[in-house]
Design a protein around this motif. Structure first.
Motif, short mmCIF file in Angstrom:
data_model
loop_
_atom_site.label_atom_id
_atom_site.label_comp_id
_atom_site.label_asym_id
_atom_site.label_seq_id
_atom_site.Cartn_x
_atom_site.Cartn_y
_atom_site.Cartn_z
N SER A 160 0.85 -1.19 0.00
CA SER A 160 0.00 0.00 0.00
C SER A 160 0.88 1.24 0.00
O SER A 160 1.05 1.91 1.01
N ASP A 161 1.47 1.50 -1.15
CA ASP A 161 2.22 2.72 -1.39
C ASP A 161 1.56 3.44 -2.56
O ASP A 161 0.53 2.98 -3.07
N CYS A 162 2.11 4.55 -3.02
CA CYS A 162 1.44 5.30 -4.08
C CYS A 162 1.31 4.50 -5.37
O CYS A 162 0.27 4.53 -6.02
N GLY A 163 2.34 3.76 -5.72
CA GLY A 163 2.30 2.97 -6.95
C GLY A 163 1.27 1.85 -6.88
O GLY A 163 0.55 1.59 -7.85
N MET A 164 1.21 1.17 -5.75
CA MET A 164 0.25 0.08 -5.60
C MET A 164 -1.18 0.60 -5.56
O MET A 164 -2.09 -0.02 -6.12
N LEU A 165 -1.40 1.74 -4.92
CA LEU A 165 -2.74 2.34 -4.92
C LEU A 165 -3.17 2.62 -6.36
O LEU A 165 -4.26 2.21 -6.78
N ALA A 210 -1.93 1.41 -9.22
CA ALA A 210 -2.02 0.17 -10.01
C ALA A 210 -3.30 -0.59 -9.68
O ALA A 210 -3.97 -1.11 -10.58
N ASP A 211 -3.64 -0.67 -8.40
CA ASP A 211 -4.87 -1.36 -8.00
C ASP A 211 -6.11 -0.63 -8.52
O ASP A 211 -7.10 -1.27 -8.90
N CYS A 212 -6.06 0.69 -8.56
CA CYS A 212 -7.19 1.46 -9.09
C CYS A 212 -7.34 1.23 -10.59
O CYS A 212 -8.47 1.07 -11.08
N VAL A 213 -6.24 1.20 -11.32
CA VAL A 213 -6.29 0.91 -12.75
C VAL A 213 -6.90 -0.48 -12.97
O VAL A 213 -7.76 -0.66 -13.84
N GLU A 214 -6.48 -1.44 -12.17
CA GLU A 214 -7.03 -2.80 -12.29
C GLU A 214 -8.53 -2.80 -12.01
O GLU A 214 -9.30 -3.48 -12.70
N ASP A 252 -4.71 -6.29 -14.60
CA ASP A 252 -3.54 -5.75 -13.91
C ASP A 252 -2.46 -5.40 -14.93
O ASP A 252 -1.63 -6.24 -15.28
N LEU A 253 -2.47 -4.17 -15.41
CA LEU A 253 -1.50 -3.73 -16.40
C LEU A 253 -0.09 -3.57 -15.84
O LEU A 253 0.88 -3.56 -16.60
N ASP A 259 7.86 17.11 -1.88
CA ASP A 259 9.22 17.08 -1.34
C ASP A 259 10.22 16.56 -2.36
O ASP A 259 11.12 15.79 -2.05
N GLY A 260 10.03 16.96 -3.62
CA GLY A 260 10.95 16.56 -4.67
C GLY A 260 10.77 15.15 -5.20
O GLY A 260 11.54 14.68 -6.02
N LYS A 261 9.74 14.45 -4.73
CA LYS A 261 9.47 13.09 -5.18
C LYS A 261 8.13 13.03 -5.89
O LYS A 261 7.20 13.75 -5.54
N ILE A 262 8.04 12.14 -6.87
CA ILE A 262 6.81 11.95 -7.62
C ILE A 262 5.96 10.90 -6.91
O ILE A 262 6.45 9.83 -6.57
N GLY A 263 4.69 11.22 -6.70
CA GLY A 263 3.76 10.28 -6.09
C GLY A 263 2.57 10.07 -7.02
O GLY A 263 2.15 10.99 -7.73
N ALA A 264 2.04 8.87 -7.02
CA ALA A 264 0.93 8.52 -7.90
C ALA A 264 -0.38 8.49 -7.13
O ALA A 264 -0.41 8.33 -5.91
N GLY A 265 -1.47 8.60 -7.88
CA GLY A 265 -2.79 8.51 -7.28
C GLY A 265 -3.86 8.43 -8.34
O GLY A 265 -3.56 8.21 -9.52
N VAL A 266 -5.08 8.65 -7.92
CA VAL A 266 -6.23 8.49 -8.82
C VAL A 266 -7.21 9.64 -8.60
O VAL A 266 -7.37 10.13 -7.48
N ILE A 267 -7.85 10.05 -9.68
CA ILE A 267 -8.86 11.09 -9.61
C ILE A 267 -10.15 10.47 -9.07
O ILE A 267 -10.59 9.42 -9.53
N THR A 268 -10.73 11.14 -8.08
CA THR A 268 -12.00 10.69 -7.50
C THR A 268 -12.98 11.87 -7.48
O THR A 268 -12.61 12.99 -7.82
#
Length: 134
Positions: free
Chosen positions: A28-33, A35-39, A45-46, A98-107
């Motif tokens: 449960s990190d930004c990438g998994m959130l 990726a799970d939303c895309v799925e 599971d792309l 903080d200089g890092k890229i984080g992923a998420g989903v539009i809700t």
């Protein structure tokens, strides 16, 4: 690829599941959130090849092995970019914190992304880039 029937409920379920979980690399990190939303939206599971890590370094290695530096690079290779203001519910995006890229989903509540203790919501205006999940 098109959105599956019932994707709306599946998306909510994924976000609620991540909100109830503690932050954990590869679970449960930004990438998994994202990726799970895309799925949930597409029914497939792309991003399965990017799973199976347990540290920040492991996540970076998975991305590098795929030829990418960040999740932003992964999304831009998989989906058409759209202006964040035009992104729809279920589309994915990235923010910079903080200089890092984080992923998420539009809700319907804003941009859902992984925080240290739960899922947090940022305004759409905080989204650096958005990508159509279709």
């Amino acid at each position: 690829m098109t959105r599956v029937t019932g994707w709306e409920k599946a998306l909510v379920s994924v976000i609620e599941r991540h909100a109830a979980m503690p932050f954990a690399w590869g679970k449960s990190d930004c990438g998994m959130l994202a990726a799970d939303c895309v799925e949930a939206v597409l029914g497939e599971d792309l991003f399965g090849r990017y799973r199976g890590y347990s540290t920040e370094l492991g996540a970076a290695r998975k991305l590098k092995k795929g030829g990418f530096s960040t999740v932003e690079d992964v999304f831009s290779s998989a989906f058409e970019e759209v202006a964040p203001s035009l992104a729809q519910r279920g589309d994915v995006g990235v923010i910079e914190r903080d200089g890092k890229i984080g992923a998420g989903v539009i809700t319907s509540f804003g941009f859902a992304c992984r925080g240290e203790t739960s899922v947090r919501y940022e305004p759409i205006t905080a989204v650096k880039r958005a990508f159509k999940v279709r």
